[in-house]
Structures are given as structure tokens and as C-alpha cells.
Design an enzyme around this catalytic site. Structure first.
Site, PDB file in Angstrom:
ATOM      1  N   HIS A 186       1.116 -10.374   9.212  1.00 17.61           N
ATOM      2  CA  HIS A 186       1.380  -9.705   7.791  1.00 17.61           C
ATOM      3  C   HIS A 186       2.778  -9.229   7.922  1.00 17.61           C
ATOM      4  CE1 HIS A 186       1.973  -7.588   4.244  1.00 17.61           C
ATOM      5  NE2 HIS A 186       1.931  -6.427   5.086  1.00 17.61           N
ATOM      6  N   HIS A 207       6.814  -1.649   8.697  1.00 13.44           N
ATOM      7  CA  HIS A 207       6.495  -1.192   7.388  1.00 13.44           C
ATOM      8  C   HIS A 207       5.241  -0.285   7.067  1.00 13.44           C
ATOM      9  CE1 HIS A 207       4.692  -4.934   6.060  1.00 13.44           C
ATOM     10  NE2 HIS A 207       4.041  -4.214   5.326  1.00 13.44           N
ATOM     11  N   GLU A 249       1.784   4.227   7.915  1.00 20.47           N
ATOM     12  CA  GLU A 249       0.518   4.405   7.103  1.00 20.47           C
ATOM     13  C   GLU A 249      -0.620   4.154   7.743  1.00 20.47           C
ATOM     14  OE1 GLU A 249       0.772   2.143   3.426  1.00 20.47           O
ATOM     15  OE2 GLU A 249      -1.121   3.132   2.776  1.00 20.47           O
ATOM     16  N   ASP A 250      -0.679   3.123   8.567  1.00 25.82           N
ATOM     17  CA  ASP A 250      -2.001   2.537   8.917  1.00 25.82           C
ATOM     18  C   ASP A 250      -2.224   2.918  10.370  1.00 25.82           C
ATOM     19  OD1 ASP A 250      -2.241   1.389   6.345  1.00 25.82           O
ATOM     20  OD2 ASP A 250      -1.713  -0.732   7.159  1.00 25.82           O
ATOM     21  N   ASP A 282       6.881  -7.387   1.013  1.00 28.51           N
ATOM     22  CA  ASP A 282       5.565  -6.871   1.405  1.00 28.51           C
ATOM     23  C   ASP A 282       4.703  -7.283   0.289  1.00 28.51           C
ATOM     24  OD1 ASP A 282       3.359  -5.533   2.650  1.00 28.51           O
ATOM     25  OD2 ASP A 282       3.916  -3.712   1.337  1.00 28.51           O
ATOM     26  N   ASP A 291       9.314 -30.560 -21.858  1.00 28.05           N
ATOM     27  CA  ASP A 291      10.104 -30.381 -20.925  1.00 28.05           C
ATOM     28  C   ASP A 291       9.683 -29.440 -19.668  1.00 28.05           C
ATOM     29  OD1 ASP A 291      10.069 -28.645 -22.942  1.00 28.05           O
ATOM     30  OD2 ASP A 291      12.189 -28.173 -23.004  1.00 28.05           O
TER      31      ASP A 291
END
Ligand code: MN
Length: 729
Positions: A60, A84, A88-89, A151, A271
């Protein structure tokens, strides 16, 4: 919108070596070790995690970085892309990132973490809050948003692996927030891709039918594209225009939007293809356009020149629709390679990856970001904020209708005065107000999309400094500044001329006679003045002294004495002092160079501030002020004319007559009177008259402080039900 040429597909095999190879393609001496370190740090932090697809998590961030590299971002952004999700993780701390990498990189990751951590009750709330946070994050470092978009791009690209419920939620959020954001930042490649992905998950039936239609007759379509490109190229080459020509299907989302707007269905969609011509310079853009329009019949009303007038997000291109070689409508975009770069990458194109540090854009340079930040502080309710953001971002601004049905696009917050300047500089300079949807409004009225606006002008109107606070657009600001500096220049010129004339008196000379003898030529040369006017300005602005000029006049035998110097200096002092002194006085009008003078307004024309005015000396009665248009002026002798101007410091109350035509109903006079009184405006007198057809005519003599208060009074009266018309009498 045509699909842009950047491809953001998910790459399951993307390695760090491949990423480094791609960075080096545009940034050869990049710090390779720093990029590897970022990758390894993230791989280690996420080592035990997997994506919903079952792939190792690191794929990712690697794909996010892949997108950042396609946008040719700088190294700090690339490293932040790897990191990034680590705060957080993975419980990595900002301090750790700062220690291992840099404080800038840590800042970007912290910004990203903040955005994704917020939890909310309702969808509406969540969007608004998210958006507000993002605006704040943007103000610190716009690169936060660019990483966030990359992201989101990869998450949308791999959305098939999450639950249907989550798909809907994420796709809707993307359409509501990230698409308008990408659009506003001009990153059209990201915007187009996100839109199509949103369509795929939010209206999958339509998406797959469109995809099917494009897939049908694939070889036939490719033949058609090839032939058309050949024809266009041949035409261009015949006229010596060297350009790259490409053709591709339009984005599904743009076709879908067109279907909705025009209420057409699948069968009527023709078109789906569009062509693009990339030239080396602007001249060739227009040349190419000329060639196209002479080779193919243009469809009227479809030509748009965003080269001369770029969109708010700096997008530039010529758009036209022509009847193609097989009698089909084809859309053609013409722009330079450079404009194309901006069209695809928008604000991301501004990061100069080679100049580390110095290439970073300061959000302060991008004034709409500043406006958003300011607005963010001003607005209390989230839903109100969201309305504004959506209105601004979706449309890129507000759309205004002109009296003859044209549409003009202005930025959010644009006022009636901005619109006047968008019509024409002269219209702006003479603007006294506007009629919006038939009602009179003041200059500062904030326009809304769909407003129909007619500008009201007056020959006697001129811009003032206050106008700079009213307008939002750079164009209007520039035009007002230009006007004001011309006034400033004219004043210096007049002052310089008077000083020189005065200084020549002791020598029994005057400017006119010296000009005849070419006696100023030496002064022109030595003092770098191209003509007499410039010489006056040099003196008026004190760039040169009168004495310097006198010394350069051959027919004057200048004797340097203290007395001369003092005289010149004291005359300058006197002139500037009187101007200042009289400006502070409690007088409505400033009379040039004169003090303590009785000034009265002509009863014939009742001048009010904003009117162009002239003063006349009246025997025994001081000075009378008339408007420049007053009929009486012709009867007055020129020699008694005085130059006068309105005193901006003075709070002015002046009588003006308002004529109101109404339906004749009992009590109408008192209801109009109380409306006017409620505005704090004094009524000096009122006269009523009955007209045929059950109508009434009233003349109110009211006291207003300026033109905008006068206009406001008109609009309040006009808003009353029984009122048919209102005008100055
Ligand atoms: Mn992520």
C-alpha cells in the site's frame, strides 16, 4: 473531460528498486539511501500487517509512493508517503520519525494521521469536520493533502476487497471531499481517476454499461482514432505546426454527468471520444486552432479560451468541438506541453524536486487557501462551511448570468464590484452598484451562483482605496491599484508643474515660453525625463528638486543662494501642508490649496460623495459645489473654477431626492416613511401626488451619507410589495 495520460493502476509487484529507478528518471542525483530507509522503516513497522486483499501491507505505501512519483513530487513527500500510516497503525511516534528522518517529514505524517483519526456521528458532520481539518493541514503544508490524495487513490483502486457497505461509504466520501479537493488543486489526473472509481462503486450499473459501450467495436474505434489523428496531423503539418496529437475515450464520469445534465440516455451518447493537441508554445496553440477551424466545421458556442483566461485552478487549454472527418462531433483540446503538465498535476507541478527546501510552495502564496483558512475561522456551523466548500470547489467559483444571457465564472466570495471588473475595466471603474435579479444592491453585495447581474454605472464614479477591501479577484484589485496610482501620478504632476512655474517667476519666465525655446532639453537628458510631464512628476515626487531643474535651463543664470533653496522648499511645504490640513478639517469638500473657506452645495444638482464635482467662487458667498454634469456650469465663467474633491474623512449627510411610484393604497406614505426612518435615514420632506391607473407618485428628500447608503435606501424601498419603481429624482 478526457482521461489523462497518467496511469494509477494498482501495481502488486511494485518493488523499492523499481520505485528508485522511476525517481531517478526525473531526479538523477536523488538521495537514494534516504528513500530506501523510508521504505525499510515502513516495511518493518507494518511487518505483521496485511491488506484486505491478503497482500503484505507494505504494498500500500509503495503504491502511494508510486503515485507521488508519477506526480514528480520531492523527496520529503516521497519518504512521507512510505511512512504515512506508521503513526496511526504501528504506534510509531512523531519524535521517532523526526529523529530518523526530518521534522518536515514528521510534520507531514502527523498531518495525515490527524486527518484520518477523526470520528464523527453523521455523514454530513464527518465531511465538514474532515474538510476543516484538511484546510488547517493544508495551510501548514499542502503536501499533506497531496499524500492524502495518493493514499485515497490507492484505497479506491483496491476497494473491491472490502465489504459492500464500506465501499459505498468510502466512495461517497471520496466524491464529496477528495474529488473537489483534487479539482480545486488542479490535479486533474487524480480527479478524473477518482471520479470514475466513485462512479464504479456508487452507480455500478451505469459504470459497467458505459464500459461495455467503450469496449464494443473496439477495433473499429481504434481505427477511427488513428484515422482522425492522421487527418489532424496532416492538416497541422501543412501549416507547419508541429504538435503531438492523441485521441482517447472521455472519462465515464464526464459522460455520466452529461447524461444527467441533458437528460439523454445511452443510445443518444455519441461523442465518447476526444482529441488533444500538444504544442510547443502558445502561438502554436492558436495557430493549431486556426488550422482545425478551417479544416473542420466548428460547432457554434463550443469554443472556450482558457489560455487567455485560465480557470481558477490555473488550468489552461483551448477547447473546441468540430464536425470531424466522418461527420461526427469531436471534442478537441489544444494546449502547450507545459500547460498539459499543469493540467495533469495541478499544484503538484509546482514542487521543484531539484531544489530541496526552496522549491516548497508556501500556502500563503496561494491566496484561495488563505481564504479558506480565514473562512474556516469565521464560520461556526459545519454544514454552512460544507455548503461553501462544495459550492466553491465543485464549481470552482460562482456562476453569474449577464443581462444578455452569457455566463461568467467568478471566484467564491466575489462581489458585485468584482463582476463589474470581470465585464470590463471601465465598467468596474464607473460602477456605482448593481441590479441582482432585478433588485438594486450595493458594490459589496456577495454574489451567489445563478444570480443574474446588471451593473449600474455612473460617468462621474471613480475607484477609491476602500474598493480594494470590497473586491476578491486579483484582476479587480490590480485594476483599482492601477487607477489609484494614475491619480497619484496626476497629483504629483500637477504639484510639480505648480512648483516649477512658481520657481520661474523671479526670472520672469514661464514654462510655456521655455518649452518653445527647447530650454528643457538639457534637463530632460540629465534628469532622465522623457518629456515635460515626467519632469513635473520628478519634481512632484521630490525625485528632483526645482533647483536642480533651474540649473539645467540655459537661459536662466541660476545663482545658488540659501534664499532660493528655502523659497522652493517652503513653497513645497506650504502646498503639501495645506493639502493635509484641509483634508483633516470638518468640511465635506477639500478645496485645493485654500483654507478656512465656506463651502456650500449647489441646490440645483445636490452633489453627493462619489459624484465628480467642481467648485465655483461665488462673490461674497464662498465656494459653491456643483456636479460636473450640472446644467448651471455652462453659465459660470471658467476663471472662477476651482479644483475640489470629496473629503473622505468627513461623515457626510446630504439631501437627495428619491422618486417612488406605487400602487395607490391607503397608508402607503407612512409605511414608506417608516421604512426609511428605520434605516436611520432622515427624511427632510415628502410630497405625494396621485397618478392615473390607481398609482401614486412620491418625492422624498432624504439625507444620506454616501452613494452606497443611497443605493441601500433605494433597494429597501424597492423591496416593498406595493412599490412599482424607485429612482433618483
Ligand atoms: Mn494509507
Amino acid at each position: 473531460m478526457i482521461r489523462e495520460s497518467l496511469d494509477f493502476s494498482h501495481e502488486p509487484e511494485l518493488t523499492i528498486d523499481e520505485l528508485i529507478r522511476r525517481v531517478k528518471a526525473y531526479y538523477s542525483d536523488v538521495d537514494e539511501q534516504l528513500i530506501r530507509k523510508g521504505y525499510e522503516f515502513a516495511a518493518h513497522a507494518h511487518r505483521s500487517q496485511k491488506r484486505s486483499s491478503g497482500e503484505p501491507y507494505i504494498i500500500h505505501p509503495a503504491n502511494v509512493v508510486g503515485t507521488l512519483i508519477k506526480l514528480k513530487m520531492d523527496i520529503e513527500t516521497i519518504v512521507a508517503g512510505f511512512l504515512h500510516d506508521t503513526i496511526e497503525d504501528c504506534n510509531v511516534t512523531p519524535e521517532e520519525i523526526e529523529k530518523e528522518f526530518s521534522s518536515n517529514i514528521a510534520q507531514i505524517v502527523v498531518g495525515l494521521t490527524k486527518i484520518s483519526k477523526i470520528k464523527f456521528k453523521t455523514r454530513q458532520e464527518s465531511q465538514a469536520e474532515n474538510f476543516r481539518k484538511m484546510v488547517v493541514a493544508m495551510a501548514k503544508d499542502l503536501r499533506v493533502i497531496i499524500v492524502k490524495l495518493a493514499d485515497r487513490m490507492h484505497n479506491m483502486r483496491t476497494l473491491q476487497y472490502v465489504s459492500k457497505e464500506k465501499q459505498q461509504k468510502i466512495a461517497q466520501e471520496t466524491l464529496d471531499i477528495y474529488v473537489p479537493l483534487a479539482s480545486r488543486l488542479g490535479i486533474n489526473s487524480v480527479k478524473a481517476e477518482l471520479e470514475d472509481l466513485c462512479l464504479r462503486y456508487l452507480h455500478s450499473e451505469i459504470y459497467y454499461r458505459l464500459a461495455e459501450k467503450v469496449d464494443m467495436k473496439k477495433s473499429e474505434r481504434e481505427d477511427y482514432i488513428r484515422t482522425t489523428i492522421r487527418v489532424i496531423k496532416d492538416q497541422l503539418e501543412e501549416y507547419d505546426v508541429h504538435a503531438d496529437v492523441t485521441g482517447r475515450p472521455k472519462t465515464f464520469y464526464s459522460v455520466y454527468k452529461k447524461m444527467q445534465q441533458r437528460g439523454v440516455d445511452f443510445e443518444q451518447i455519441q461523442d465518447m471520444l476526444a482529441f488533444r493537441i500538444l504544442t510547443n508554445n502558445i502561438t502554436e496553440c492558436y495557430k493549431a486552432l486556426g488550422v482545425i477551424h478551417s479544416a473542420f466545421k466548428p460547432v457554434p458556442g463550443r469554443f472556450k479560451d482558457y489560455v487567455a483566461i485560465p480557470k481558477i485552478n490555473n488550468y489552461q487549454s483551448l477547447h473546441t468541438t468540430v464536425i470531424g472527418p466522418q461527420a461526427e462531433r469531436i471534442e478537441i483540446q489544444i494546449r502547450t506541453h507545459e500547460m498539459h503538465e499543469i493540467a495533469e498535476k495541478g499544484i503538484a507541478a509546482h514542487w521543484k524536486y531539484k531544489e530541496v527546501g526552496s522549491g516548497v510552495i508556501n500556502a500563503k502564496d496561494i491566496d484561495w487557501v488563505q481564504e479558506l483558512v480565514q473562512f474556516n475561522q469565521d464560520v461556526k456551523s459545519n454544514s454552512e462551511f460544507m455548503d461553501v466548500i462544495k459550492n466553491d470547489l465543485d464549481m470552482g467559483g460562482v456562476f453569474i448570468f449577464t443581462p444578455n444571457g452569457d455566463v461568467k465564472e467568478l471566484r467564491y466570495g466575489a462581489t458585485a464590484l468584482d463582476f463589474a471588473y470581470a465585464v470590463h475595466t471601465e465598467v468596474g471603474n464607473k460602477c456605482v452598484g448593481a441590479k441582482v435579479n432585478g433588485k438594486i444592491v450595493p458594490l459589496k453585495y456577495r454574489l451567489k451562483s445563478g444570480d443574474s447581474v446588471e451593473v449600474l454605472t455612473s460617468k462621474t464614479q471613480t475607484p477609491s482605496k476602500d474598493w480594494l477591501k470590497i473586491v476578491k479577484s486579483t484582476r479587480a484589485k490590480t485594476k483599482i491599484r492601477q487607477f489609484l496610482s494614475k491619480i497619484e501620478r496626476d497629483k504629483s504632476k500637477e504639484l510639480g508643474e505648480r512648483m516649477l512655474e512658481e520657481a520661474l517667476k523671479p526670472y520672469a519666465k514661464n514654462i510655456k515660453s521655455l518649452v518653445k525655446k527647447n530650454d528643457f532639453n538639457k534637463a530632460f537628458n540629465e534628469l532622465n525625463a522623457r518629456n515635460l510631464e515626467e519632469l513635473f512628476i520628478h519634481i512632484g515626487t521630490k525625485r528632483n528638486t526645482v533647483i536642480e531643474v533651474l540649473k539645467l535651463i540655459p537661459s536662466i543664470d541660476y545663482k545658488e543662494s540659501m534664499e532660493e533653496k528655502e523659497k522652493a522648499e517652503s513653497y513645497y511645504q506650504k502646498l503639501t501642508k495645506t493639502a493635509k490640513k484641509s483634508a483633516n478639517r470638518d468640511n465635506a469638500v477639500i478645496v485645493d490649496g485654500l483654507d478656512d473657506i465656506v463651502v456650500r452645495m449647489g441646490r440645483c444638482c445636490n452633489p453627493i460623495p462619489g459624484d465628480e464635482i467642481i467648485g465655483f467662487v461665488t462673490k461674497g458667498r464662498g465656494i459653491t459645489i456643483h456636479t460636473a454634469q450640472c446644467d448651471k456650469i455652462a453659465d459660470l465663467v471658467d476663471t472662477r473654477r476651482l479644483s475640489v474633491e470629496w473629503n473622505n474623512e468627513y461623515v457626510f449627510k446630504h439631501p437627495v431626492n428619491i422618486k417612488v411610484i406605487t400602487h395607490d393604497k391607503p397608508g402607503i406614505l407612512s409605511s414608506i416613511s417608516s421604512k426609511i426612518n428605520n434605516m436611520g435615514i432622515n427624511i427632510r420632506s415628502a410630497h405625494a401626488k396621485s397618478l392615473p391607473d390607481q398609482k401614486g407618485s412620491f418625492i422624498f428628500e432624504v439625507e444620506v451619507k454616501d452613494y452606497s447608503e443611497f443605493l441601500k435606501t433605494l433597494s429597501v424601498i424597492e423591496a416593498m410589495d406595493t412599490v412599482i419603481s424607485v429612482s433618483r429624482a
